[in-house]
Structures are given as structure tokens and as C-alpha cells.
Design a protein around this motif. Structure first.
Motif, PDB file in Angstrom:
ATOM      1  N   GLY A 186       0.850  -1.182   0.000  1.00 18.77           N
ATOM      2  CA  GLY A 186       0.000   0.000   0.000  1.00 18.77           C
ATOM      3  C   GLY A 186       0.888   1.235   0.000  1.00 18.77           C
ATOM      4  O   GLY A 186       2.109   1.139  -0.171  1.00 18.77           O
ATOM      5  N   ILE A 187       0.285   2.392   0.211  1.00 17.25           N
ATOM      6  CA  ILE A 187       1.064   3.633   0.093  1.00 17.25           C
ATOM      7  C   ILE A 187       1.047   4.495   1.347  1.00 17.25           C
ATOM      8  O   ILE A 187       1.587   5.592   1.354  1.00 17.25           O
ATOM      9  CB  ILE A 187       0.583   4.466  -1.119  1.00 17.25           C
ATOM     10  N   ASP A 188       0.462   3.993   2.417  1.00 18.65           N
ATOM     11  CA  ASP A 188       0.470   4.784   3.648  1.00 18.65           C
ATOM     12  C   ASP A 188       1.560   4.268   4.590  1.00 18.65           C
ATOM     13  O   ASP A 188       2.000   3.131   4.497  1.00 18.65           O
ATOM     14  CB  ASP A 188      -0.901   4.760   4.337  1.00 18.65           C
ATOM     15  N   GLU A 189       1.974   5.124   5.500  1.00 19.59           N
ATOM     16  CA  GLU A 189       3.102   4.832   6.392  1.00 19.59           C
ATOM     17  C   GLU A 189       2.883   3.574   7.232  1.00 19.59           C
ATOM     18  O   GLU A 189       3.766   2.720   7.325  1.00 19.59           O
ATOM     19  CB  GLU A 189       3.357   6.034   7.306  1.00 19.59           C
ATOM     20  N   VAL A 190       1.719   3.446   7.842  1.00 20.86           N
ATOM     21  CA  VAL A 190       1.456   2.311   8.724  1.00 20.86           C
ATOM     22  C   VAL A 190       1.525   0.993   7.947  1.00 20.86           C
ATOM     23  O   VAL A 190       2.166   0.031   8.380  1.00 20.86           O
ATOM     24  CB  VAL A 190       0.084   2.467   9.432  1.00 20.86           C
TER      25      VAL A 190
END
Length: 108
Positions: free
Chosen positions: A51-55
Motif C-alpha cells: 500500500g502507500i500509507d506509512e502504517v
């Protein structure tokens, strides 16, 4: 080969990960994308789609590194380790040229 993890948005990461696993040099591979053109490599656990989010990215890296440390490398994608690819491609092109000319280009 000695990277802690490879994190990339490259579309070729699944093939590279599968290849290096097939020759005995697996590495933790994480792809920063929301989808992939190579679901067959995802099915064989050659890489993780983060995915592309930090978490999600941090969780994917942790998972890939932990699995690699535990010897869980996934398995090479069978289609990626074929040795006679050129012969197959020539036969496929030869087989479909007439169909494509007729159905796509309307050549008779």
C-alpha cells in the motif's frame, strides 16, 4: 542480496524477488503500490504489496523481514523460471498473428 529489505514501487520487483529466490538468494521484498500486475507472484509469497500509507508500509517491511529471517521466503513463480521462453513467445506470436490481423486490424 544483503539488504535489510528492498522497498520499491517498481513493477518488476515480483519477478526479481522470484528470480533471486529461485537461485537461493531470497530477500525481503516490499512493493509500495495499491495493486500489482503480477498477482501470481503475490500468490507464491515472493513479495508483499504494502500500500502507500506509512502504517501499511512499516507493517509490510516488518512482516517481510521477519518471514525472511525465519526462512519463509515464498516460492519461485513457475512461469518465471521457464528456460525456453523465447521459443514460446515465437510460437505465440506466430499462432496469433492471423487472428489479430483479422479480428483487430480487419485485414483479410
Amino acid at each position: 542480496m544483503n539488504a535489510f529489505a528492498v522497498v520499491s514501487d517498481s513493477g518488476t520487483l515480483p519477478e526479481e524477488s522470484s528470480f533471486f529466490t529461485s537461485v537461493g538468494h531470497p530477500f525481503p521484498a516490499v512493493c509500495i503500490r495499491t495493486s500489482t500486475e503480477r498477482p501470481e507472484a503475490l500468490d507464491k509469497a515472493c513479495f508483499i504489496l504494502a500500500g502507500i500509507d506509512e502504517v501499511s508500509l512499516l507493517q509490510a517491511v516488518d512482516t517481510a523481514v521477519t518471514m525472511n529471517q525465519e526462512g519463509d521466503y515464498g516460492i519461485p513463480v513457475p512461469d518465471y523460471v521457464e528456460e525456453n521462453v523465447s521459443t514460446k513467445v515465437v510460437k505465440i506470436i506466430q499462432s496469433y498473428t492471423g487472428v489479430v490481423n483479422k479480428m483487430v486490424w480487419r485485414k483479410f
